[in-house]
Design a protein around this motif. Structure first.
Motif, PDB file in Angstrom:
ATOM      1  N   TRP A 113       0.838  -1.211   0.000  1.00  0.00           N
ATOM      2  CA  TRP A 113       0.000   0.000   0.000  1.00  0.00           C
ATOM      3  C   TRP A 113       0.867   1.252   0.000  1.00  0.00           C
ATOM      4  CZ3 TRP A 113      -4.653  -1.187  -1.357  1.00  0.00           C
ATOM      5  CH2 TRP A 113      -5.149  -2.443  -1.022  1.00  0.00           C
ATOM      6  N   ALA A 114       1.966   1.192   0.754  1.00  0.00           N
ATOM      7  CA  ALA A 114       2.850   2.356   0.843  1.00  0.00           C
ATOM      8  C   ALA A 114       3.431   2.676  -0.544  1.00  0.00           C
ATOM      9  CB  ALA A 114       3.962   2.073   1.858  1.00  0.00           C
ATOM     10  N   VAL A 115       3.916   1.634  -1.242  1.00  0.00           N
ATOM     11  CA  VAL A 115       4.505   1.847  -2.569  1.00  0.00           C
ATOM     12  C   VAL A 115       3.426   2.261  -3.573  1.00  0.00           C
ATOM     13  CG1 VAL A 115       5.695   0.711  -4.497  1.00  0.00           C
ATOM     14  CG2 VAL A 115       6.451   0.289  -2.139  1.00  0.00           C
ATOM     15  N   LEU A 116       2.236   1.645  -3.431  1.00  0.00           N
ATOM     16  CA  LEU A 116       1.122   2.000  -4.310  1.00  0.00           C
ATOM     17  C   LEU A 116       0.788   3.496  -4.200  1.00  0.00           C
ATOM     18  CD1 LEU A 116      -1.052   0.745  -6.256  1.00  0.00           C
ATOM     19  CD2 LEU A 116      -2.562   0.612  -4.275  1.00  0.00           C
ATOM     20  N   SER A 117       0.938   4.046  -2.991  1.00  0.00           N
ATOM     21  CA  SER A 117       0.610   5.469  -2.782  1.00  0.00           C
ATOM     22  C   SER A 117       1.612   6.389  -3.486  1.00  0.00           C
ATOM     23  CB  SER A 117       0.548   5.788  -1.287  1.00  0.00           C
ATOM     24  OG  SER A 117       1.835   6.100  -0.784  1.00  0.00           O
ATOM     25  N   LEU A 118       2.745   5.848  -3.899  1.00  0.00           N
ATOM     26  CA  LEU A 118       3.698   6.627  -4.702  1.00  0.00           C
ATOM     27  C   LEU A 118       3.437   6.428  -6.190  1.00  0.00           C
ATOM     28  CD1 LEU A 118       7.003   5.824  -2.750  1.00  0.00           C
ATOM     29  CD2 LEU A 118       5.688   7.953  -2.679  1.00  0.00           C
ATOM     30  N   ILE A 119       2.982   5.205  -6.521  1.00  0.00           N
ATOM     31  CA  ILE A 119       2.759   4.877  -7.935  1.00  0.00           C
ATOM     32  C   ILE A 119       1.521   5.596  -8.468  1.00  0.00           C
ATOM     33  CG2 ILE A 119       2.186   2.994  -9.535  1.00  0.00           C
ATOM     34  CD1 ILE A 119       3.908   1.149  -7.768  1.00  0.00           C
ATOM     35  N   ILE A 120       0.430   5.631  -7.663  1.00  0.00           N
ATOM     36  CA  ILE A 120      -0.833   6.234  -8.147  1.00  0.00           C
ATOM     37  C   ILE A 120      -0.639   7.685  -8.624  1.00  0.00           C
ATOM     38  CG2 ILE A 120      -3.174   6.976  -7.475  1.00  0.00           C
ATOM     39  CD1 ILE A 120      -3.352   4.416  -5.777  1.00  0.00           C
ATOM     40  N   PRO A 121      -0.051   8.586  -7.797  1.00  0.00           N
ATOM     41  CA  PRO A 121       0.113   9.965  -8.293  1.00  0.00           C
ATOM     42  C   PRO A 121       1.050  10.057  -9.496  1.00  0.00           C
ATOM     43  CG  PRO A 121       1.198   9.700  -6.170  1.00  0.00           C
ATOM     44  CD  PRO A 121       0.392   8.465  -6.397  1.00  0.00           C
ATOM     45  N   ALA A 122       2.027   9.150  -9.577  1.00  0.00           N
ATOM     46  CA  ALA A 122       2.932   9.159 -10.736  1.00  0.00           C
ATOM     47  C   ALA A 122       2.172   8.768 -12.005  1.00  0.00           C
ATOM     48  CB  ALA A 122       4.107   8.220 -10.489  1.00  0.00           C
ATOM     49  N   VAL A 123       1.318   7.745 -11.885  1.00  0.00           N
ATOM     50  CA  VAL A 123       0.544   7.296 -13.053  1.00  0.00           C
ATOM     51  C   VAL A 123      -0.449   8.387 -13.480  1.00  0.00           C
ATOM     52  CG1 VAL A 123      -1.210   5.634 -13.825  1.00  0.00           C
ATOM     53  CG2 VAL A 123       0.800   4.827 -12.581  1.00  0.00           C
ATOM     54  N   LEU A 124      -1.123   9.000 -12.494  1.00  0.00           N
ATOM     55  CA  LEU A 124      -2.063  10.089 -12.816  1.00  0.00           C
ATOM     56  C   LEU A 124      -1.321  11.229 -13.515  1.00  0.00           C
ATOM     57  CD1 LEU A 124      -4.265  10.259  -9.566  1.00  0.00           C
ATOM     58  CD2 LEU A 124      -4.926   9.362 -11.806  1.00  0.00           C
ATOM     59  N   TYR A 126       1.437  10.957 -15.261  1.00  0.00           N
ATOM     60  CA  TYR A 126       1.848  10.499 -16.594  1.00  0.00           C
ATOM     61  C   TYR A 126       0.697  10.661 -17.590  1.00  0.00           C
ATOM     62  CZ  TYR A 126       3.629   7.562 -20.343  1.00  0.00           C
ATOM     63  OH  TYR A 126       4.047   7.113 -21.570  1.00  0.00           O
ATOM     64  N   MET A 127      -0.512  10.282 -17.108  1.00  0.00           N
ATOM     65  CA  MET A 127      -1.682  10.385 -17.985  1.00  0.00           C
ATOM     66  C   MET A 127      -1.955  11.848 -18.349  1.00  0.00           C
ATOM     67  SD  MET A 127      -3.865   7.302 -16.220  1.00  0.00           S
ATOM     68  CE  MET A 127      -5.286   8.267 -15.978  1.00  0.00           C
ATOM     69  N   ALA A 128      -1.639  12.748 -17.427  1.00  0.00           N
ATOM     70  CA  ALA A 128      -1.922  14.171 -17.672  1.00  0.00           C
ATOM     71  C   ALA A 128      -0.817  14.854 -18.476  1.00  0.00           C
ATOM     72  CB  ALA A 128      -2.124  14.893 -16.341  1.00  0.00           C
ATOM     73  N   ALA A 134       4.637  12.552 -14.782  1.00  0.00           N
ATOM     74  CA  ALA A 134       4.847  11.439 -13.848  1.00  0.00           C
ATOM     75  C   ALA A 134       5.754  11.878 -12.712  1.00  0.00           C
ATOM     76  CB  ALA A 134       5.462  10.248 -14.582  1.00  0.00           C
ATOM     77  N   TRP A 135       6.816  12.612 -13.044  1.00  0.00           N
ATOM     78  CA  TRP A 135       7.737  13.093 -12.022  1.00  0.00           C
ATOM     79  C   TRP A 135       7.051  14.092 -11.087  1.00  0.00           C
ATOM     80  CZ3 TRP A 135      11.477  12.706  -8.858  1.00  0.00           C
ATOM     81  CH2 TRP A 135      12.064  13.843  -8.276  1.00  0.00           C
ATOM     82  N   THR A 136       6.269  15.024 -11.702  1.00  0.00           N
ATOM     83  CA  THR A 136       5.543  16.010 -10.904  1.00  0.00           C
ATOM     84  C   THR A 136       4.573  15.314  -9.938  1.00  0.00           C
ATOM     85  OG1 THR A 136       5.645  17.469 -12.809  1.00  0.00           O
ATOM     86  CG2 THR A 136       4.158  18.134 -11.058  1.00  0.00           C
ATOM     87  N   GLY A 137       3.865  14.298 -10.444  1.00  0.00           N
ATOM     88  CA  GLY A 137       2.916  13.546  -9.617  1.00  0.00           C
ATOM     89  C   GLY A 137       3.615  12.841  -8.464  1.00  0.00           C
ATOM     90  N   PHE A 138       4.752  12.199  -8.792  1.00  0.00           N
ATOM     91  CA  PHE A 138       5.514  11.472  -7.778  1.00  0.00           C
ATOM     92  C   PHE A 138       6.011  12.425  -6.686  1.00  0.00           C
ATOM     93  CE2 PHE A 138       9.749  10.067  -6.302  1.00  0.00           C
ATOM     94  CZ  PHE A 138       9.400   8.871  -5.687  1.00  0.00           C
ATOM     95  N   LEU A 139       6.511  13.600  -7.152  1.00  0.00           N
ATOM     96  CA  LEU A 139       7.077  14.571  -6.210  1.00  0.00           C
ATOM     97  C   LEU A 139       6.013  15.159  -5.290  1.00  0.00           C
ATOM     98  CD1 LEU A 139       9.631  16.226  -5.383  1.00  0.00           C
ATOM     99  CD2 LEU A 139       8.897  17.925  -7.050  1.00  0.00           C
TER     100      LEU A 139
END
Ligand SMILES: [Zn+2]
Ligand SMILES: [Zn+2]
Length: 264
Positions: A113-124, A126-128, A134-139
């Protein structure tokens, strides 16, 4: 907000204080959100917090600004905690959480779950906006979000045992802090919470905004939450510092040699 809600609603009020019972689906979703806050598996979090209530602002409190200083209570205690001392706390205070299979499952799968919480904003992100997005989302959705929400939770342990008003008699130095009350979705009304740990609501006056408490009341209306603990008005009046019986209560506490422990 969502992961912070997982901490206040699920980790804190539902698991540790059993302030209400949630529908299994709500329980699972909010435990997943709490795990995504990066504050450790629910079994560990709950055990440490149980110890905090048992020894609040006394020897043995894992985070007390009175005992160890403000910075220690804010996050230094986390740096000092190694796996041996954490296991000791879980062994002593975590017994009742180990009986709950869902709590144990989310504790065992915490890393996912912890790693997923980093992946979700990165994927969102990336889509945008491609790889830059992806980097902005991750950060911002990952690292900055964890930084801010951690400081908010830590402020309940440090600020709310140091700055703010005291309305109710307790054996600790807990305080009601409006700023943390707002930021921590109601958890900043911390003197109220130490006075009545089982209460589903930490905001006890009409003006004490408690977003987590309001959500519990809403979910109760929808039939998704039941057995919501409410503190009777008479008991609240009795425990008020400005009432006569509370003054007597303080005298009694001062005469007691053993610290009077609140029920966690
Ligand atoms: Zn506290
Ligand atoms: Zn608590």
């Amino acid at each position: 907000m969502l992961t912070e809600f997982g901490i206040t609603f699920a980790y804190h009020r539902m698991v540790v204080h059993k302030a209400f019972e949630a529908h299994p689906v709500i329980k699972a979703i909010t435990l997943a959100l709490g795990s995504m806050a990066f504050q450790g598996p629910v079994l560990h979090w709950a055990s440490v917090h149980t110890k905090h209530h048992a020894h609040s602002d006394q020897e043995g409190d894992p985070h007390s600004p009175t005992i160890g200083g403000f910075i220690h209570a804010h996050f230094e205690w986390l740096l000092e905690m190694n796996s041996a001392s954490l296991n000791e706390v879980v062994d002593k205070w975590g017994g009742r959480y180990k009986k709950d299979r869902m709590i144990m499952w989310f504790s065992d799968t915490f890393l996912f779950w912890a790693v997923l919480s980093l992946i979700i904003p990165a994927v969102l992100g990336y889509m945008a906006g491609g790889w830059h997005g992806a980097w902005t989302g991750f950060l911002w959705g990952g690292l900055v979000r964890i930084f801010i929400s951690s400081h908010v939770t830590w402020s309940v342990n440090s600020v709310c045992h140091f700055f703010g008003a005291r309305t109710y008699t307790t054996t600790d130095k807990s305080r009601n802090n409006p700023v943390v009350g707002l930021l921590a979705l109601g958890e900043g009304w911390h003197n109220n919470h130490h006075a009545f740990p089982a209460s589903a609501f930490h905001g006890l006056a009409w003006w004490q905004l408690d977003v987590t408490g309001l959500s519990i009341a809403l979910l109760e209306k929808l039939g998704l939450v039941k057995k919501v603990t409410r503190i009777p008005e008479t008991l609240m009046t009795k425990r008020r510092i400005d009432s006569q019986s509370a003054a007597l209560n303080v005298q009694e506490l001062a005469l007691t040699e053993e610290p009077v422990l609140e029920d966690a």
